[in-house]
Each structure stands twice: as C-alpha cells, then as structure tokens.
Design a protein around this motif. Structure first.
Motif, PDB file in Angstrom:
ATOM      1  N   ALA A  86       4.999  -2.212  -6.871  1.00  0.00           N
ATOM      2  CA  ALA A  86       4.073  -3.310  -7.162  1.00  0.00           C
ATOM      3  C   ALA A  86       4.505  -4.058  -8.423  1.00  0.00           C
ATOM      4  O   ALA A  86       4.423  -5.294  -8.482  1.00  0.00           O
ATOM      5  N   ASP A  87       4.983  -3.317  -9.419  1.00  0.00           N
ATOM      6  CA  ASP A  87       5.452  -3.955 -10.657  1.00  0.00           C
ATOM      7  C   ASP A  87       6.633  -4.876 -10.376  1.00  0.00           C
ATOM      8  O   ASP A  87       6.726  -5.973 -10.944  1.00  0.00           O
ATOM      9  N   THR A  88       7.539  -4.441  -9.502  1.00  0.00           N
ATOM     10  CA  THR A  88       8.705  -5.257  -9.162  1.00  0.00           C
ATOM     11  C   THR A  88       8.280  -6.555  -8.481  1.00  0.00           C
ATOM     12  O   THR A  88       8.783  -7.639  -8.800  1.00  0.00           O
ATOM     13  N   ILE A  89       7.331  -6.447  -7.560  1.00  0.00           N
ATOM     14  CA  ILE A  89       6.859  -7.639  -6.847  1.00  0.00           C
ATOM     15  C   ILE A  89       6.162  -8.600  -7.808  1.00  0.00           C
ATOM     16  O   ILE A  89       6.363  -9.827  -7.740  1.00  0.00           O
ATOM     17  N   GLU A  90       5.359  -8.061  -8.695  1.00  0.00           N
ATOM     18  CA  GLU A  90       4.680  -8.908  -9.685  1.00  0.00           C
ATOM     19  C   GLU A  90       5.706  -9.662 -10.533  1.00  0.00           C
ATOM     20  O   GLU A  90       5.516 -10.844 -10.837  1.00  0.00           O
ATOM     21  N   LEU A 108       0.839  -1.199   0.000  1.00  0.00           N
ATOM     22  CA  LEU A 108       0.000   0.000   0.000  1.00  0.00           C
ATOM     23  C   LEU A 108       0.875   1.249   0.000  1.00  0.00           C
ATOM     24  O   LEU A 108       1.491   1.598   1.011  1.00  0.00           O
ATOM     25  N   ARG A 109       0.926   1.909  -1.133  1.00  0.00           N
ATOM     26  CA  ARG A 109       1.682   3.157  -1.248  1.00  0.00           C
ATOM     27  C   ARG A 109       0.695   4.308  -1.103  1.00  0.00           C
ATOM     28  O   ARG A 109      -0.165   4.519  -1.972  1.00  0.00           O
ATOM     29  N   LEU A 110       0.805   5.046  -0.013  1.00  0.00           N
ATOM     30  CA  LEU A 110      -0.248   6.002   0.336  1.00  0.00           C
ATOM     31  C   LEU A 110       0.225   7.444   0.499  1.00  0.00           C
ATOM     32  O   LEU A 110      -0.592   8.363   0.458  1.00  0.00           O
ATOM     33  N   LEU A 111       1.504   7.659   0.680  1.00  0.00           N
ATOM     34  CA  LEU A 111       1.974   8.999   1.024  1.00  0.00           C
ATOM     35  C   LEU A 111       2.804   9.676  -0.065  1.00  0.00           C
ATOM     36  O   LEU A 111       3.023  10.882  -0.012  1.00  0.00           O
ATOM     37  N   ASP A 112       3.253   8.957  -1.028  1.00  0.00           N
ATOM     38  CA  ASP A 112       4.198   9.501  -1.997  1.00  0.00           C
ATOM     39  C   ASP A 112       3.496   9.982  -3.263  1.00  0.00           C
ATOM     40  O   ASP A 112       2.728   9.251  -3.885  1.00  0.00           O
ATOM     41  N   GLY A 113       3.760  11.235  -3.653  1.00  0.00           N
ATOM     42  CA  GLY A 113       3.294  11.759  -4.933  1.00  0.00           C
ATOM     43  C   GLY A 113       1.798  11.629  -5.154  1.00  0.00           C
ATOM     44  O   GLY A 113       0.978  11.986  -4.302  1.00  0.00           O
ATOM     45  N   GLY A 127      -9.729   4.415  -3.325  1.00  0.00           N
ATOM     46  CA  GLY A 127      -9.676   3.336  -4.309  1.00  0.00           C
ATOM     47  C   GLY A 127      -8.743   2.213  -3.887  1.00  0.00           C
ATOM     48  O   GLY A 127      -9.043   1.030  -4.090  1.00  0.00           O
ATOM     49  N   THR A 128      -7.618   2.575  -3.287  1.00  0.00           N
ATOM     50  CA  THR A 128      -6.653   1.563  -2.835  1.00  0.00           C
ATOM     51  C   THR A 128      -7.252   0.694  -1.740  1.00  0.00           C
ATOM     52  O   THR A 128      -7.176  -0.547  -1.798  1.00  0.00           O
ATOM     53  N   PHE A 129      -7.879   1.310  -0.758  1.00  0.00           N
ATOM     54  CA  PHE A 129      -8.463   0.543   0.351  1.00  0.00           C
ATOM     55  C   PHE A 129      -9.671  -0.280  -0.105  1.00  0.00           C
ATOM     56  O   PHE A 129      -9.890  -1.393   0.390  1.00  0.00           O
ATOM     57  N   GLU A 130     -10.459   0.240  -1.032  1.00  0.00           N
ATOM     58  CA  GLU A 130     -11.611  -0.522  -1.538  1.00  0.00           C
ATOM     59  C   GLU A 130     -11.146  -1.783  -2.252  1.00  0.00           C
ATOM     60  O   GLU A 130     -11.737  -2.860  -2.099  1.00  0.00           O
ATOM     61  N   GLY A 131     -10.070  -1.672  -3.037  1.00  0.00           N
ATOM     62  CA  GLY A 131      -9.532  -2.841  -3.734  1.00  0.00           C
ATOM     63  C   GLY A 131      -9.019  -3.882  -2.760  1.00  0.00           C
ATOM     64  O   GLY A 131      -9.250  -5.091  -2.936  1.00  0.00           O
ATOM     65  N   LEU A 132      -8.341  -3.430  -1.721  1.00  0.00           N
ATOM     66  CA  LEU A 132      -7.828  -4.361  -0.712  1.00  0.00           C
ATOM     67  C   LEU A 132      -8.977  -5.030   0.045  1.00  0.00           C
ATOM     68  O   LEU A 132      -8.937  -6.234   0.309  1.00  0.00           O
ATOM     69  N   LYS A 133     -10.005  -4.263   0.351  1.00  0.00           N
ATOM     70  CA  LYS A 133     -11.149  -4.813   1.095  1.00  0.00           C
ATOM     71  C   LYS A 133     -11.822  -5.941   0.310  1.00  0.00           C
ATOM     72  O   LYS A 133     -12.181  -6.984   0.873  1.00  0.00           O
ATOM     73  N   GLN A 134     -11.981  -5.764  -0.978  1.00  0.00           N
ATOM     74  CA  GLN A 134     -12.573  -6.809  -1.812  1.00  0.00           C
ATOM     75  C   GLN A 134     -11.734  -8.080  -1.768  1.00  0.00           C
ATOM     76  O   GLN A 134     -12.268  -9.194  -1.679  1.00  0.00           O
ATOM     77  N   ALA A 177      -2.154   0.437  -7.476  1.00  0.00           N
ATOM     78  CA  ALA A 177      -2.170   0.692  -8.909  1.00  0.00           C
ATOM     79  C   ALA A 177      -1.200   1.822  -9.259  1.00  0.00           C
ATOM     80  O   ALA A 177      -1.187   2.866  -8.619  1.00  0.00           O
ATOM     81  N   GLY A 178      -0.383   1.567 -10.283  1.00  0.00           N
ATOM     82  CA  GLY A 178       0.556   2.579 -10.738  1.00  0.00           C
ATOM     83  C   GLY A 178       1.872   2.616  -9.999  1.00  0.00           C
ATOM     84  O   GLY A 178       2.763   3.408 -10.334  1.00  0.00           O
TER      85      GLY A 178
END
Length: 486
Positions: free
Chosen positions: A472-476, A354-359, A367-374, A467-468
C-alpha cells in the motif's frame, strides 16, 4: 632434553614395562627427519603447508576469484559491494535503495541482486534481537540466487526497477549478480543455459558452494578479496556525517527483561559507515565488501539498522537520497498497468488493495473490510452506478464467498469488479517482454503484483490500501509521483 625425560617418567607410571630412554630418543630423531623430508618433497612439487593441512579448498586458490574480476578491462580498479536481500519484494526493494546509498558513500560498484522468491530467505526480528547471523544470511541468499539461475527463473532487480536515472548520470556503478558469479567463480555462463539442470556437474556445484562460502565470510583469511561485515541490527546503527555520533550508544537497547529471558549481551552503537568501512579502514583494502541485511525501519525513536536520511555536507549523496525515495518500475510494467486501466477498466475506478493472508494481516480482516465498505458506500452515493473497482488481493477468488468481497461480486447492479491473474494474456505478454533481453531461455517471471500496483496508480476514484502493508505504501508513493500521467 630434561623436559622430554620428565614426560617420559610421567608416562611410565601407567606402563607395566619400563621404557628404554635411549630407544625413545632414536625414534624421536627418526620421526623428525621423516617429517622434514615429507615437507621438503611437497615444497619441491609446489605445494604449500596450507594445501596439506587445511580442509577448506578455498584457501588453496588464494583469492583467484577477485583476480578474475580485475582481469576484466571494464572493471579494472573497481571495488564492489554485495548484500543479502530477504523477505518479500517490498522489503527487497527497500534494501536495494539502502544498497544504492551505501555503494555511493563507499564509492563501490553495486552488485545488483536477483528478485528472490517471496520469503525464500528471512531475517528475523531486529526489535527482538533475534535475527539470522550475517554469514548464514549471506550463504542462504547465495544458494537461493544460484538456484534461481539454475532453474532459469532468475530476474534481476534491474529487470523490474528502472535504474536509468541513476546509471545515466554516473550516480551509480552496477554489475549484475549473474555476471559477477561467472567472473568470481570463473564459470562459463553457458552452463546455466541448459534446460536439464541435472547434467550440471557436481564439481561445478562444489565450486559455486566454495564461492558462496568465501563471499559469505566463512573463510578466515579473506581480507585481500572479501571483507564480510559482521555488524548487524543487534549491535549497529549505520550513520553518515552525524557529528559527535560515531561510536555513541543508540537510544534503543534491549530491555532488562529481554536480556535475562534471551541471555542477550548486545549493545547497539551508532557508527559512521564511511569511517568504519571507507578509506583507511580494514574494509577498504578488500575488493568486495559483503554486507548481510540492509533492511531498516523506524522503531521506538530509532532506526533498526541504517539511519541515513540526509547528507547536507555531501551534495552528491544528498541528491541520491532524493532520487532513491522513489524508483519506478521498468516501462514494460508501467505500460501494462496503464493499458489495463485505460482500455479494460476504462471508466473512473477505485483501487482496493487487500492483504489478507500474509503474516499479521490474517487477524485483521474485519477492520480491513469495514474500511473498504465505508469507502465503497461513499462512492455509491456520489458516483454514477455501477462503481468500477479494481481489486488486488492475496485471497483467492474461490475463497471470496462469505466475505465482503463476495458481497461486492454479487452486487452487479451497483458494483463492477475487475481482477487480474497470472493467466491473463496481458500479464503473460508483459512477463515475456521483461525476460526477452536475456541470453538464456528464461522462464517468465512473476510480475502480476507489479502490474497491479501500476493499475492502482491510475485509479481516479481513489485508493484503499491495507493498513500497515508495504505494498500500500508503494502504491501511495506511485500516486503521489503521478506515475500514471507520465
């Protein structure tokens, strides 16, 4: 002498008393003779005209920096490539891959940079044609890298990323930036091992600044030693072996509104890097080829700076392109991630990045939390409770209250959370292993992010990434390459 007389006549219009022409001639002759004898004296003492009139002390050395490089037996005959990384680690890694590619295409030894502090140096925006000048970017990176060495916080990209597969089969020749600095600036490496950086002499710092100026391209006459690439993403898209593209206009250009608003006159062209900077070019004769940024990203059907994704006519480069698609962390970091996954979390778990503070991410919490909740709700229904979740986030634990993360932390019946921090013994021990091979008493590096990514590569219940996010891309990619099972 007529021209001299006419000048005197014009000057006399502004004088109250007439000038004695004969006396003026005498003074001129005496002055010329004086200048002649001064120059003759200086030449007899082995001085040059440049040493008299040029303020830049680099020009007095006449490229002695590159002479030192060539005196090292193992480096004889080699030519080098240096570049200016910037921004966060993911961007720096992306640039490093491009540097590997450029070095191989141009047959140059890559000077491996340090890992810079997060956003210590920034580029700007290529799509908006608002970026740092290559000279300024190079000098900023040089100064920050020297500061890292002085403060004993230096960590090479090769300390974090495993390059053994590239170096072992001679696909890449490398030189660590620290060793390059010692040779290029003719400095004893022991200077940087002192714990009190205040005792480093001003003369040494001035010498380092001069070296950085030369490497950055601020010296006008440096082609024998350094060729500083001035093309950047505002003017150039580098290609390789793309028939018919060398010199043509790129598909992405500044629009008319931007041209008027920012008074932009840039035109972007596609250039073959081998033709422009390889054999038979001005750059080829230089010992060091000095790039600015090597970052690129897709934008509106084009690449922002480097468009080299395949080389069907060059098997060596094609093989290298495949290899650098994914470069793993060094074993110390991967082993730490696996150890935490298998011995601390133990049960099957989900990784939530969860990247929440940068840029831009500051504006997308909902949107980030809704995706995680699902994702979590789905696991609650299918998996045995409590569901294990490893969380990696830039939001401090003290700020979780009132967020979905706070809700998960309070739901101990169905959710069990795991979080790593820099203070954890695993992180501290791993950091010490990374710097254990250094000559100086180096401070432990910040490797928390890399260990967290390694943990996430082992998440058997899946992965939820922001997203973005390049993280996350590196982990994938790590999960795709099944790093955890190797």
């Amino acid at each position: 002498m007529e021209a001299l007389n006419s000048n005197n006549i014009r000057m006399n219009r502004f004088r109250r008393k007439p000038t004695n022409t004969h006396r003026s001639k005498q003074l001129l002759v005496i002055s010329l003779l004086a200048i002649f004898f001064v120059l003759l004296f200086c030449f007899s003492n082995k001085y040059t005209i440049n040493s008299l009139f040029l303020s830049n002390p680099l020009k007095n050395t006449r490229f002695s920096q590159c002479v030192k490089l060539n005196e090292v037996q193992s480096l004889k005959g080699q030519k080098f490539l240096w570049y200016a990384p910037h921004s966060g680690f993911s961007n720096q890694l992306s640039e490093f891959k491009n540097a590997v590619l450029m070095s191989a295409i141009l047959n140059r030894t890559l000077i491996i940079p340090p890992v810079l502090d997060h956003h210590a140096v920034v580029l700007g925006s290529c799509p908006k044609f608002r970026v740092s000048d290559p000279k300024e970017l190079r000098f900023a990176v040089w100064n920050h890298a020297i500061e890292l060495i002085q403060s004993r916080r230096y960590v090479s990209m090769a300390d974090i990323i495993d390059l053994s597969s590239l170096v072992s089969d001679s696909a890449l020749q490398v030189l660590d930036f620290r060793n390059f600095v010692y040779l290029f600036c003719d400095i004893d490496s022991n200077y940087f091992c002192v714990k009190d950086s205040s005792i480093i002499q001003d003369s040494l710092l001035e010498k380092l600044s001069q070296c950085g100026s030369l490497l950055s391209g601020y010296s006008d006459d440096n082609n024998e030693c350094v060729y500083a690439v001035e093309e950047d993403c505002r003017t150039t898209v580098w290609t390789y072996q793309r028939n018919g593209e060398n010199g043509v206009l790129d598909s992405f250009q500044p629009d008319e509104q931007l041209k008027k608003k920012k008074k932009i006159s840039f035109i972007r062209r596609r250039k073959d890097v081998y033709n422009a900077l390889g054999p038979h070019s001005r750059a080829e004769s230089a010992t060091i080829l000095s790039f600015g940024t090597l970052f690129t990203a897709p934008y509106k059907g084009s690449e922002s700076y480097i468009d080299i994704h395949e080389a069907p006519n060059d098997k060596k480069i094609q093989s290298l392109i495949t290899k650098i698609e994914f470069l793993p962390f060094v074993p110390e970091i991967l082993d730490a991630g696996k150890a935490y996954a298998f011995h601390t979390v133990k049960s099957p778990f989900l990784c939530a990045q969860l990247r929440l503070l940068d840029g831009q991410f500051k504006n997308h919490w909902k949107g980030t939390f809704e995706g995680l909740k699902q994702k979590v709700d789905s696991l609650r229904e299918k998996e045995r409770l409590p569901v294990h979740i490893f969380v990696m986030t830039d939001l401090p634990l003290s700020n979780w209250s009132g967020t979905y993360l706070g809700d998960l932390a309070n739901d101990s019946d169905s959710i069990k959370l795991f979080v790593l921090s820099e203070e954890d013994e695993l992180i501290r021990k791993t950091a010490m292993k990374v710097v254990d091979k250094k000559d100086c008493d180096m401070r432990p590096p910040d490797i928390l992010l890399h260990v967290e990514e390694s943990v996430c590569s082992c998440a058997s219940l899946g992965f939820f990434g922001t997203a973005g996010s390049t993280i996350a891309d590196t982990i994938e990619m790590m999960r795709k390459k099944e790093i955890c099972s190797k």
